[in-house]
Design a protein around this motif. Sequence first.
Motif, PDB file in Angstrom:
ATOM      1  N   ILE A   1       3.714  -7.070   3.687  1.00 28.79           N
ATOM      2  CA  ILE A   1       3.878  -5.812   4.419  1.00 28.79           C
ATOM      3  C   ILE A   1       4.272  -4.692   3.457  1.00 28.79           C
ATOM      4  O   ILE A   1       3.734  -3.590   3.505  1.00 28.79           O
ATOM      5  N   ALA A   2       5.194  -5.000   2.545  1.00 27.60           N
ATOM      6  CA  ALA A   2       5.640  -3.988   1.581  1.00 27.60           C
ATOM      7  C   ALA A   2       4.493  -3.573   0.663  1.00 27.60           C
ATOM      8  O   ALA A   2       4.338  -2.390   0.341  1.00 27.60           O
ATOM      9  N   LEU A   3       3.683  -4.539   0.244  1.00 27.28           N
ATOM     10  CA  LEU A   3       2.591  -4.229  -0.684  1.00 27.28           C
ATOM     11  C   LEU A   3       1.566  -3.287  -0.063  1.00 27.28           C
ATOM     12  O   LEU A   3       0.972  -2.460  -0.744  1.00 27.28           O
ATOM     13  N   VAL A   4       1.345  -3.424   1.231  1.00 29.17           N
ATOM     14  CA  VAL A   4       0.364  -2.555   1.886  1.00 29.17           C
ATOM     15  C   VAL A   4       0.960  -1.190   2.217  1.00 29.17           C
ATOM     16  O   VAL A   4       0.306  -0.164   2.068  1.00 29.17           O
TER      17      VAL A   4
ATOM     18  N   VAL B   1      -7.060  -8.724  -4.399  1.00 29.37           N
ATOM     19  CA  VAL B   1      -8.435  -9.178  -4.189  1.00 29.37           C
ATOM     20  C   VAL B   1      -8.665  -9.494  -2.706  1.00 29.37           C
ATOM     21  O   VAL B   1      -9.685  -9.113  -2.124  1.00 29.37           O
ATOM     22  N   ALA B   2      -7.684 -10.149  -2.086  1.00 28.47           N
ATOM     23  CA  ALA B   2      -7.834 -10.517  -0.671  1.00 28.47           C
ATOM     24  C   ALA B   2      -7.889  -9.274   0.207  1.00 28.47           C
ATOM     25  O   ALA B   2      -8.686  -9.205   1.156  1.00 28.47           O
ATOM     26  N   ALA B   3      -7.062  -8.284  -0.085  1.00 27.21           N
ATOM     27  CA  ALA B   3      -7.071  -7.058   0.716  1.00 27.21           C
ATOM     28  C   ALA B   3      -8.438  -6.390   0.638  1.00 27.21           C
ATOM     29  O   ALA B   3      -9.016  -5.998   1.659  1.00 27.21           O
TER      30      ALA B   3
ATOM     31  N   VAL C   1      -1.278  -9.343   3.296  1.00 26.64           N
ATOM     32  CA  VAL C   1      -1.718  -8.051   2.770  1.00 26.64           C
ATOM     33  C   VAL C   1      -3.047  -7.668   3.421  1.00 26.64           C
ATOM     34  O   VAL C   1      -3.231  -6.542   3.905  1.00 26.64           O
ATOM     35  N   ALA C   2      -3.949  -8.625   3.456  1.00 28.78           N
ATOM     36  CA  ALA C   2      -5.280  -8.352   3.996  1.00 28.78           C
ATOM     37  C   ALA C   2      -5.228  -8.012   5.486  1.00 28.78           C
ATOM     38  O   ALA C   2      -5.820  -7.031   5.933  1.00 28.78           O
ATOM     39  N   ALA C   3      -4.481  -8.810   6.253  1.00 31.13           N
ATOM     40  CA  ALA C   3      -4.428  -8.573   7.704  1.00 31.13           C
ATOM     41  C   ALA C   3      -3.756  -7.241   8.014  1.00 31.13           C
ATOM     42  O   ALA C   3      -4.172  -6.515   8.930  1.00 31.13           O
TER      43      ALA C   3
END
Lengths: 781, 158
Positions: A674-677, A551-553, A733-735
């Motif tokens: 970082i991994a999630l993105v 959601v944040a991303a 994740v968002a950044a």
Amino acid sequence: MTLTHDDRAHDAAPATPPRPAGPSRRRFLGYLLAGTTLAVGVDLGRGASPAAAAVPSPPQVPELYDLEDLETHSALPTSALISITVDTAGRAHFAMPRMEVGQGITTAAAMIIAEELGVAVSAVDVTLAPARPELVFNQLTGGSNTMNSMFTPIRVAAAIARGALLRAAAIELGAAVSSLVAKDGVVTAPGGRTATYGALSVKAASATTTSVSVVLKDRSTFTVVGRPQNRVDAMDIVTGRKHFTTDLSVPDALPTMVCRPPTLNGSPRRIRNLAKVRAMPGVTDVVMVDTGVAVRAATFGQCIEAVRALRCDWNPGTVEGQSDDTVLATLKKAELPMAVPSVPVLAKQLDLRFEFMFRSSAALEPNCAIADVRSDRATVWAGLKAPIVAQAKIADALGLPQTAVTVNVVTGGGSFGHKLFGDGALEAAKISKAMGKPVKLMWHRCDEPREGRTHPMATSRIRATVLAGQVLTFEQRHTSVKTDFGHGLGERLTAMAAELPANLGGLSLSQSIFTLTQELPYNFGVVTQLLNEVDLPFNTGSMRNIYSPDVAAANELVVDQLAKLTGQDPLAFRLAFLKDARTRAVLQKVAQVGGWGRRMPAGTAQGIAIHKEYKGCTAVLVEIDCRPATVGRPIRDGVTGPRVTKAVIAVDAGLVVNPTGLEAQMMGGVNDGIALVLTSSNHLQDGHFLEGSWDNYFYTRQWNTPLDFQCIVMPSNGDVPGGAGEAGVPATVAATACAYARATGTVPTRFPVNHGTLSFTPKTFVPPVPPAPTDGLSYTY
Amino acid sequence: MAQHSFMLNGQKVTVDVEDSVRLLWVLRDVLGVTGPKYGCGINVCKACTSHINGKAFNPCSVQVKDIAPTDEITTIEGLADTVDAPLHPMQQAWIERDVAQCGYCQPGQIMAAVALVNKVHAEGREITDADLDGIRNVCRCGTYNRIRDAIKVGATRM
């Protein structure tokens, strides 16, 4: 929101002298427990306030009442006592009804006890309590709630113990309690006579259980809480003495593994070569259970050989023929419609849709458990964040009363949401029953991404409208494969239903949790964030956050686009629209420390984002390098891709217990984010997940981690700790996503960004695990 | 079954086990030496990293028959005995930097770090970021940045 402490204790307290001028000091109630050395008890719900009565529409629900409140308040009416004891050596003991999985709660609890009791941190032993059904909803480690819910109860218990020790010392030393000084477990009277806590522990013991009330230390006098403290288990860890479940030695509990089906949630129908496998070296038992064929042997190595040798017929799984694309298509159909109110014709509109792939929540320690099931009782050892739920499920599966099942909670080698479920413990119990012998069950690594819990696939669609530099509407429709909350949070929420804020009425369990956790902290006019879930037969769970990273991303990528649309800098735009000062403060801090706005070479960029949850907030600034030379770095059996070269995170976590531990959680959160993105996901194809090990599932590795990592812990803010375990992930994740968009000039819409490339050759499905290599000596260094 | 002898943490041990059993299980299941952890069993996660004759290796991927009676196997339990101090400098650095979170991968991380620093020093140079980037040990808690800091600190004392 303001959290006022429950003061019901006051009624039961003895008459108190008139309060001095200045801030009022609340009294808390607890008990001196009958015993031969000092033992005190306190209600675990102590210190929490009842739910707020009403919630206006805007602001959003989490601003006034969030998941932390729910978890804390659900304890109020049902809690039993937690206790601290002091032994004759002066050591304090506390069996915590929570699970340590690396997040540092045993260290933090030891600090709180040391602070309030007046002993060194090293004189406190914090162990993990076994399943205690009487605690009902109050033995769930999740939602980053441990410190928020336990801070005050632990303090109260320690303060009562200190009071009892001082009263005993006053008699022993012939001095008034108020004249005594307690430090490092030694009480000193005027004139220098001393008595140790160890010696006083017997004299302070109570023959009967008696209620007493205490006033807690003033925060301004803290000397332990808030100061950096290294982990209490550090020495055991670096010497190899820290024991995890599979390190425990339980008589006759031999290594056991399961040969699993080739497709997700398949089941065994027939073993074709039972006699042959039974005769293999070391093998003692081969039995069929609902999840596969279990093998027990002298060593795990022999289990692996037997699992590979088994030839079975399998029933179909639960998602036969399904793939990423079919699940995505199902989600798309389930997306709730937008409901943008009529807007002026000159308004500009953004409409973006993001997709988030399945991710494995497996820790490095695979699912494992020891089970010793007898005809009339069972004993289980496992890492369990919801041990009461596991105990009930095991009892049900074995046909035993819950009281006949002892569930011992063992420190876990990571969790990230995985150990909310007692999958391994339940399976071990079934196997032990089927074999009639104790077993030490361990999942093969290959079993984890393929049959273990995953973070569900989800989509997030956002539509926003802008006019004359103002955001008029911001609508989010989050659509997800159903998240399993069968670990106890669901029961908590259901039990609390009548007391929940009014505008949660009518929402499903998942929608309620979504509403309790998601908050868009910007002044964006009409904001609606809705969840819809599709109940597909996957094994899901929350993974170091439930919905928040996705959601944040989505939110923050759109925020960057809104800034662009209105011709503003991403930082300036956020500062202009953010609602609250705490979030603005962390954002300004990372911008300053990280050097926001500095010139960057082409193909590299900064990204900045915020997240507000867990009674606190975080901001992250990253710099990413997406240049071909970086993306194409050769690494054997690994994925390199873009590199986050710098990460700066600022965290406001309310009252900070241990800044060293808090920083560690932020570091982990950043590396997760970082991994999630960029790299970590499961690929669903032909009814099974293709990933089989760490050379397929690309969690952040040393070659991906930022060379420059900085964490700024904001000064303590508030009277109680917020959450830490999950707080570092969403803003990272968002950044990172925002930085990737700015570096490449393309807004990423599918995460992780490398999901479209299968970076490995899938391992064998029949047999379900790869062979153990024999060439290890050719890789020495 | 066959008898296999080797040196483990400075002492001669003899086990009676099939030739093909990987050394990790001989250590953990037969000898009860549980410092080396299982994380994958295929030489990928490196959680079982130990030393053979002073060099890092992964016992999950070595058959016990390939270990000679004269081979010196060192696990995390025996690391401190290789120096004249209660703890190896790398263990000390780990404690100073409060590296560990759950701790599961940390024995392997420390053993890998010691071998890497020894290798780099043998090449007559100091540890670089490129060396650290090459460490393959997975830490699912993500304490990579403190691992890097601790290795740099530990290396100065080795």
